[in-house]
Write a protein that holds these residues in place. Structure first.
Motif, PDB file in Angstrom:
ATOM      1  N   ASP A  79       1.123  -1.104   0.184  1.00 54.79           N
ATOM      2  CA  ASP A  79       0.188   0.050  -0.022  1.00 54.79           C
ATOM      3  C   ASP A  79       0.931   1.297   0.064  1.00 54.79           C
ATOM      4  O   ASP A  79       2.119   1.371   0.331  1.00 54.79           O
ATOM      5  CB  ASP A  79      -0.714  -0.111   1.349  1.00 54.79           C
ATOM      6  CG  ASP A  79      -2.200   0.813   1.105  1.00 54.79           C
ATOM      7  OD1 ASP A  79      -2.171   1.485  -0.094  1.00 54.79           O
ATOM      8  OD2 ASP A  79      -3.051   1.210   1.838  1.00 54.79           O
ATOM      9  N   LEU A  80       0.293   2.312  -0.439  1.00 54.92           N
ATOM     10  CA  LEU A  80       1.085   3.374  -0.553  1.00 54.92           C
ATOM     11  C   LEU A  80       1.228   4.298   0.846  1.00 54.92           C
ATOM     12  O   LEU A  80       0.273   4.494   1.711  1.00 54.92           O
ATOM     13  CB  LEU A  80       0.476   4.744  -1.542  1.00 54.92           C
ATOM     14  CG  LEU A  80       0.438   4.401  -2.770  1.00 54.92           C
ATOM     15  CD1 LEU A  80      -0.322   5.259  -3.684  1.00 54.92           C
ATOM     16  CD2 LEU A  80       1.908   4.566  -3.539  1.00 54.92           C
ATOM     17  N   PHE A  81       2.395   4.854   1.131  1.00 56.46           N
ATOM     18  CA  PHE A  81       2.511   5.785   2.231  1.00 56.46           C
ATOM     19  C   PHE A  81       3.115   7.018   1.791  1.00 56.46           C
ATOM     20  O   PHE A  81       4.110   7.064   1.221  1.00 56.46           O
ATOM     21  CB  PHE A  81       3.465   5.241   3.119  1.00 56.46           C
ATOM     22  CG  PHE A  81       4.012   5.989   4.368  1.00 56.46           C
ATOM     23  CD1 PHE A  81       3.093   6.393   5.127  1.00 56.46           C
ATOM     24  CD2 PHE A  81       5.271   6.483   4.633  1.00 56.46           C
ATOM     25  CE1 PHE A  81       3.192   7.267   6.225  1.00 56.46           C
ATOM     26  CE2 PHE A  81       5.746   7.259   5.551  1.00 56.46           C
ATOM     27  CZ  PHE A  81       4.566   7.802   6.424  1.00 56.46           C
ATOM     28  N   GLY A  82       2.069   8.122   1.687  1.00 61.99           N
ATOM     29  CA  GLY A  82       2.535   9.000   0.977  1.00 61.99           C
ATOM     30  C   GLY A  82       2.145   9.013  -0.547  1.00 61.99           C
ATOM     31  O   GLY A  82       1.601   8.039  -0.893  1.00 61.99           O
ATOM     32  N   GLN A  83       3.220   9.921  -1.142  1.00 67.38           N
ATOM     33  CA  GLN A  83       3.037   9.954  -2.583  1.00 67.38           C
ATOM     34  C   GLN A  83       4.050   9.216  -3.296  1.00 67.38           C
ATOM     35  O   GLN A  83       4.024   8.585  -4.499  1.00 67.38           O
ATOM     36  CB  GLN A  83       2.995  11.259  -3.314  1.00 67.38           C
ATOM     37  CG  GLN A  83       1.788  12.099  -2.813  1.00 67.38           C
ATOM     38  CD  GLN A  83       0.617  11.564  -3.364  1.00 67.38           C
ATOM     39  OE1 GLN A  83       0.480  11.212  -4.688  1.00 67.38           O
ATOM     40  NE2 GLN A  83      -0.475  11.634  -2.718  1.00 67.38           N
ATOM     41  N   LYS A  84       5.387   8.895  -2.485  1.00 68.20           N
ATOM     42  CA  LYS A  84       6.324   7.949  -3.114  1.00 68.20           C
ATOM     43  C   LYS A  84       6.896   6.895  -2.528  1.00 68.20           C
ATOM     44  O   LYS A  84       8.062   6.628  -2.897  1.00 68.20           O
ATOM     45  CB  LYS A  84       7.340   9.207  -3.229  1.00 68.20           C
ATOM     46  CG  LYS A  84       7.336  10.443  -4.063  1.00 68.20           C
ATOM     47  CD  LYS A  84       8.221  11.628  -4.148  1.00 68.20           C
ATOM     48  CE  LYS A  84       7.806  12.759  -5.130  1.00 68.20           C
ATOM     49  NZ  LYS A  84       9.076  13.622  -5.388  1.00 68.20           N
ATOM     50  N   GLU A  85       6.213   6.437  -1.681  1.00 70.14           N
ATOM     51  CA  GLU A  85       6.645   5.269  -0.864  1.00 70.14           C
ATOM     52  C   GLU A  85       5.628   4.352  -0.665  1.00 70.14           C
ATOM     53  O   GLU A  85       4.347   4.521  -0.808  1.00 70.14           O
ATOM     54  CB  GLU A  85       7.234   5.698   0.579  1.00 70.14           C
ATOM     55  CG  GLU A  85       8.219   6.853   0.770  1.00 70.14           C
ATOM     56  CD  GLU A  85       8.684   7.152   2.316  1.00 70.14           C
ATOM     57  OE1 GLU A  85       8.124   6.452   3.050  1.00 70.14           O
ATOM     58  OE2 GLU A  85       9.485   8.173   2.339  1.00 70.14           O
ATOM     59  N   VAL A 135      -3.316   3.578   6.686  1.00 67.99           N
ATOM     60  CA  VAL A 135      -4.046   4.483   7.016  1.00 67.99           C
ATOM     61  C   VAL A 135      -3.179   5.637   7.653  1.00 67.99           C
ATOM     62  O   VAL A 135      -2.954   5.382   8.721  1.00 67.99           O
ATOM     63  CB  VAL A 135      -5.151   4.270   7.741  1.00 67.99           C
ATOM     64  CG1 VAL A 135      -6.258   5.322   7.948  1.00 67.99           C
ATOM     65  CG2 VAL A 135      -5.831   2.773   7.128  1.00 67.99           C
ATOM     66  N   GLU A 136      -3.148   6.664   7.282  1.00 68.56           N
ATOM     67  CA  GLU A 136      -2.407   8.044   7.845  1.00 68.56           C
ATOM     68  C   GLU A 136      -1.019   7.539   8.315  1.00 68.56           C
ATOM     69  O   GLU A 136      -0.209   7.172   7.202  1.00 68.56           O
ATOM     70  CB  GLU A 136      -2.996   8.568   9.166  1.00 68.56           C
ATOM     71  CG  GLU A 136      -4.468   9.190   8.820  1.00 68.56           C
ATOM     72  CD  GLU A 136      -5.210   9.645  10.178  1.00 68.56           C
ATOM     73  OE1 GLU A 136      -4.535   9.872  11.033  1.00 68.56           O
ATOM     74  OE2 GLU A 136      -6.445   9.780   9.936  1.00 68.56           O
ATOM     75  N   LYS A 137      -0.341   7.293   9.453  1.00 63.76           N
ATOM     76  CA  LYS A 137       0.707   6.993   9.590  1.00 63.76           C
ATOM     77  C   LYS A 137       0.829   5.403  10.315  1.00 63.76           C
ATOM     78  O   LYS A 137       1.611   5.387  11.116  1.00 63.76           O
ATOM     79  CB  LYS A 137       1.617   7.797  10.459  1.00 63.76           C
ATOM     80  CG  LYS A 137       2.024   9.209   9.726  1.00 63.76           C
ATOM     81  CD  LYS A 137       2.953  10.182  10.480  1.00 63.76           C
ATOM     82  CE  LYS A 137       3.058  11.319   9.609  1.00 63.76           C
ATOM     83  NZ  LYS A 137       4.221  12.259  10.445  1.00 63.76           N
ATOM     84  N   VAL A 138      -0.105   4.675   9.846  1.00 57.26           N
ATOM     85  CA  VAL A 138      -0.354   3.288  10.476  1.00 57.26           C
ATOM     86  C   VAL A 138      -0.339   2.187   9.357  1.00 57.26           C
ATOM     87  O   VAL A 138      -1.206   2.565   8.501  1.00 57.26           O
ATOM     88  CB  VAL A 138      -1.384   3.034  11.656  1.00 57.26           C
ATOM     89  CG1 VAL A 138      -1.509   1.779  12.101  1.00 57.26           C
ATOM     90  CG2 VAL A 138      -1.310   4.176  12.646  1.00 57.26           C
ATOM     91  N   ALA A 139       0.485   1.292   9.451  1.00 53.88           N
ATOM     92  CA  ALA A 139       0.450   0.119   8.466  1.00 53.88           C
ATOM     93  C   ALA A 139      -0.302  -0.939   9.220  1.00 53.88           C
ATOM     94  O   ALA A 139       0.172  -1.564  10.529  1.00 53.88           O
ATOM     95  CB  ALA A 139       1.709  -0.360   7.890  1.00 53.88           C
ATOM     96  N   TYR A 140      -1.212  -1.715   8.630  1.00 50.86           N
ATOM     97  CA  TYR A 140      -1.752  -2.820   9.327  1.00 50.86           C
ATOM     98  C   TYR A 140      -1.733  -4.200   8.526  1.00 50.86           C
ATOM     99  O   TYR A 140      -1.966  -4.102   7.175  1.00 50.86           O
ATOM    100  CB  TYR A 140      -3.403  -2.742   9.551  1.00 50.86           C
ATOM    101  CG  TYR A 140      -3.960  -1.550  10.346  1.00 50.86           C
ATOM    102  CD1 TYR A 140      -3.838  -1.657  11.540  1.00 50.86           C
ATOM    103  CD2 TYR A 140      -4.408  -0.282   9.778  1.00 50.86           C
ATOM    104  CE1 TYR A 140      -4.257  -0.834  12.582  1.00 50.86           C
ATOM    105  CE2 TYR A 140      -4.714   0.658  10.792  1.00 50.86           C
ATOM    106  CZ  TYR A 140      -4.787   0.263  12.060  1.00 50.86           C
ATOM    107  OH  TYR A 140      -5.165   1.374  12.850  1.00 50.86           O
ATOM    108  N   ALA A 141      -1.423  -5.310   9.073  1.00 55.57           N
ATOM    109  CA  ALA A 141      -1.329  -6.449   8.374  1.00 55.57           C
ATOM    110  C   ALA A 141      -1.686  -7.630   9.126  1.00 55.57           C
ATOM    111  O   ALA A 141      -1.843  -7.455  10.502  1.00 55.57           O
ATOM    112  CB  ALA A 141      -0.015  -6.652   7.678  1.00 55.57           C
ATOM    113  N   VAL A 142      -1.947  -8.849   8.825  1.00 59.83           N
ATOM    114  CA  VAL A 142      -2.352  -9.912   9.502  1.00 59.83           C
ATOM    115  C   VAL A 142      -1.386 -11.239   9.451  1.00 59.83           C
ATOM    116  O   VAL A 142      -1.105 -11.386   8.395  1.00 59.83           O
ATOM    117  CB  VAL A 142      -3.738 -10.502   9.165  1.00 59.83           C
ATOM    118  CG1 VAL A 142      -4.015 -11.930   9.921  1.00 59.83           C
ATOM    119  CG2 VAL A 142      -4.849  -9.397   9.338  1.00 59.83           C
ATOM    120  N   ASP A 143      -0.752 -11.664  10.511  1.00 56.50           N
ATOM    121  CA  ASP A 143       0.020 -12.657  10.511  1.00 56.50           C
ATOM    122  C   ASP A 143      -0.531 -14.086  10.289  1.00 56.50           C
ATOM    123  O   ASP A 143      -1.780 -14.294  10.245  1.00 56.50           O
ATOM    124  CB  ASP A 143       1.000 -12.797  11.848  1.00 56.50           C
ATOM    125  CG  ASP A 143       0.395 -13.208  12.925  1.00 56.50           C
ATOM    126  OD1 ASP A 143      -0.710 -13.907  13.148  1.00 56.50           O
ATOM    127  OD2 ASP A 143       1.120 -12.762  14.078  1.00 56.50           O
TER     128      ASP A 143
END
Length: 177
Positions: A11-17, A59-67
């Motif tokens: 997923d995108l974090f900002g426009q360039k990451e 979402v904003e400054k949080v990354a979510y994922a499931v193990d």
């Protein structure tokens, strides 16, 4: 080297990451470094106890994922510091995915909604089986479609069902504007 990776959808974090997992035990924030000449590089990384089995939702400054144990994990960006975690009590069947200003995911019978500050906003029963595509955030509500033919609207802040209609036909995608 003979090592196989099972890259998870980023997923995108900002426009360039982007934030993504190798499916083996690492989570990365990837971006462009300009020196000595422009190239992709890991800007931060986190080692995981168990490999991730889901896409990553930012979402904003949080990354979510499931193990693989059915635990929903939160990572604070930009440094991927480990944050909150929640036991889902079952397998994640869809998501997590970014839906407007929130992240959503489903298990066999529950829909979860999280915000950009590592808070589980709500969870609600799935009224008609698995989702058919992405939910659609519209103002303060969210429109969802079940593969079995149900379309329903929930309050995005609470998950309370506001309306529903049974189409009478299977659905292959979620609602779009």
């Amino acid at each position: 080297s003979g090592v196989q990776f099972e890259w998870r959808e980023p997923d995108l974090f900002g426009q360039k990451e982007i934030v993504l997992s190798d499916g083996r035990g690492k989570l990365y924030r990837i971006g462009v470094k300009n020196e000595p000449r422009p190239h992709l590089a890991a800007l931060s990384e986190a080692s995981l106890v168990r490999p991730l089995v889901s896409p990553v939702a930012v979402v904003e400054k949080v990354a979510y994922a499931v193990d693989g144990e059915g635990t929903l994990l939160a990572f604070q960006l930009p440094d991927l510091t480990r944050g909150e975690k929640w036991s889902l009590g079952g397998n994640c069947l869809w998501g997590p995915r970014r839906v407007g200003r929130r992240a959503m995911l489903t298990t066999e019978d529950q829909l979860y909604c999280l915000d950009g500050s590592q808070k589980l906003l709500w969870k609600a029963p799935l009224p008609a089986g698995p989702l058919a595509g992405l939910p659609l955030e519209s103002g303060n509500t969210c429109l969802l479609a079940a593969a079995g033919g149900l379309i329903w609207r929930v309050d995005a802040a609470t998950g309370k069902e506001l309306a529903r209609i049974q189409i009478g036909q299977p659905l292959a995608s979620g609602p779009v504007l």
